[in-house]
Design a protein around this motif. Sequence first.
Motif, mmCIF file in Angstrom:
data_model
loop_
_atom_site.group_PDB
_atom_site.id
_atom_site.type_symbol
_atom_site.label_atom_id
_atom_site.label_comp_id
_atom_site.label_asym_id
_atom_site.label_seq_id
_atom_site.Cartn_x
_atom_site.Cartn_y
_atom_site.Cartn_z
ATOM 1 N N ALA A 1 13.213 -0.543 10.568
ATOM 2 C CA ALA A 1 14.596 -0.121 10.309
ATOM 3 C C ALA A 1 15.565 -0.677 11.343
ATOM 4 O O ALA A 1 16.656 -1.129 11.009
ATOM 5 C CB ALA A 1 14.672 1.401 10.277
ATOM 6 N N ARG A 2 15.177 -0.664 12.602
ATOM 7 C CA ARG A 2 16.065 -1.145 13.662
ATOM 8 C C ARG A 2 16.380 -2.623 13.468
ATOM 9 O O ARG A 2 17.537 -3.035 13.589
ATOM 10 C CB ARG A 2 15.417 -0.914 15.024
ATOM 11 C CG ARG A 2 16.340 -1.160 16.170
ATOM 12 C CD ARG A 2 15.691 -0.809 17.485
ATOM 13 N NE ARG A 2 15.192 0.563 17.451
ATOM 14 C CZ ARG A 2 14.195 1.006 18.193
ATOM 15 N NH1 ARG A 2 13.579 0.215 19.024
ATOM 16 N NH2 ARG A 2 13.816 2.261 18.120
ATOM 17 N N VAL A 3 15.369 -3.421 13.147
ATOM 18 C CA VAL A 3 15.571 -4.857 12.924
ATOM 19 C C VAL A 3 16.417 -5.085 11.680
ATOM 20 O O VAL A 3 17.325 -5.918 11.672
ATOM 21 C CB VAL A 3 14.207 -5.588 12.813
ATOM 22 C CG1 VAL A 3 14.402 -7.035 12.410
ATOM 23 C CG2 VAL A 3 13.441 -5.481 14.123
ATOM 24 N N TYR A 4 16.146 -4.313 10.620
ATOM 25 C CA TYR A 4 16.922 -4.447 9.386
ATOM 26 C C TYR A 4 18.400 -4.169 9.633
ATOM 27 O O TYR A 4 19.257 -4.945 9.206
ATOM 28 C CB TYR A 4 16.377 -3.492 8.313
ATOM 29 C CG TYR A 4 17.273 -3.384 7.113
ATOM 30 C CD1 TYR A 4 17.242 -4.355 6.121
ATOM 31 C CD2 TYR A 4 18.184 -2.342 6.980
ATOM 32 C CE1 TYR A 4 18.086 -4.278 5.023
ATOM 33 C CE2 TYR A 4 19.023 -2.254 5.892
ATOM 34 C CZ TYR A 4 18.969 -3.220 4.925
ATOM 35 O OH TYR A 4 19.803 -3.140 3.849
ATOM 36 N N PHE A 5 18.720 -3.075 10.323
ATOM 37 C CA PHE A 5 20.114 -2.739 10.582
ATOM 38 C C PHE A 5 20.768 -3.777 11.489
ATOM 39 O O PHE A 5 21.941 -4.106 11.309
ATOM 40 C CB PHE A 5 20.234 -1.337 11.181
ATOM 41 C CG PHE A 5 20.216 -0.249 10.152
ATOM 42 C CD1 PHE A 5 21.370 0.087 9.470
ATOM 43 C CD2 PHE A 5 19.051 0.432 9.859
ATOM 44 C CE1 PHE A 5 21.363 1.092 8.515
ATOM 45 C CE2 PHE A 5 19.035 1.431 8.911
ATOM 46 C CZ PHE A 5 20.184 1.761 8.234
ATOM 47 N N PHE A 6 20.031 -4.293 12.466
ATOM 48 C CA PHE A 6 20.577 -5.323 13.345
ATOM 49 C C PHE A 6 20.896 -6.596 12.566
ATOM 50 O O PHE A 6 21.991 -7.168 12.698
ATOM 51 C CB PHE A 6 19.611 -5.631 14.489
ATOM 52 C CG PHE A 6 20.084 -6.744 15.377
ATOM 53 C CD1 PHE A 6 21.112 -6.531 16.277
ATOM 54 C CD2 PHE A 6 19.515 -8.005 15.292
ATOM 55 C CE1 PHE A 6 21.565 -7.561 17.092
ATOM 56 C CE2 PHE A 6 19.960 -9.040 16.099
ATOM 57 C CZ PHE A 6 20.983 -8.820 17.001
ATOM 58 N N ILE A 7 19.960 -7.039 11.730
ATOM 59 C CA ILE A 7 20.180 -8.258 10.941
ATOM 60 C C ILE A 7 21.307 -8.046 9.938
ATOM 61 O O ILE A 7 22.149 -8.925 9.744
ATOM 62 C CB ILE A 7 18.871 -8.701 10.253
ATOM 63 C CG1 ILE A 7 17.896 -9.195 11.314
ATOM 64 C CG2 ILE A 7 19.133 -9.778 9.215
ATOM 65 C CD1 ILE A 7 16.517 -9.523 10.788
ATOM 66 N N ASN A 8 21.347 -6.876 9.319
ATOM 67 C CA ASN A 8 22.416 -6.568 8.366
ATOM 68 C C ASN A 8 23.771 -6.614 9.064
ATOM 69 O O ASN A 8 24.742 -7.160 8.531
ATOM 70 C CB ASN A 8 22.170 -5.187 7.753
ATOM 71 C CG ASN A 8 23.077 -4.910 6.584
ATOM 72 O OD1 ASN A 8 24.253 -5.210 6.601
ATOM 73 N ND2 ASN A 8 22.509 -4.305 5.559
#
Length: 143
Positions: free
Chosen positions: A68-75
């Motif tokens: 989730a952390r990586v997804y939100f950062f990339i988003n």
Amino acid sequence: MEKINLENIIKSFFLGIFMGIVLQFYDRTEVLVSYKILTILASGSIGFIIGFITEWLTAILPISIANARVYFFINNLIALVVTIFILAALMLITSSDMEIKQQFMKVLLIVLGIICLANLFDYLMYRRAQNKLKTFKAWIKDK
């Protein structure tokens, strides 16, 4: 297309409207109220377009980054880059005056700051929901 989160696109529309309202307070020039309303609706439409492009690009990411952390950062990163490209294109299309470019940089920084804060808030709400879910699961397991 099934992986695109329509809720985030709608959030982007309302975030664009919010940014349009904020920018109306930043720019104190005297114009008709109808022009201000059109500007707010245009910023909502631009937010919708940015949200759609961001969600489309995020949907084609590999599932291996499911953290989730990586997804939100990339988003967030994609949203910032797409916003910069769209706003720079709009500036190039509409004007080339150096004074307007300096004012544009201030507006761009305000918009990018709001986007970062909105994505951070979205991530914090996600974490809060996950914590509540864990608490609820533990409560159900105890019963």
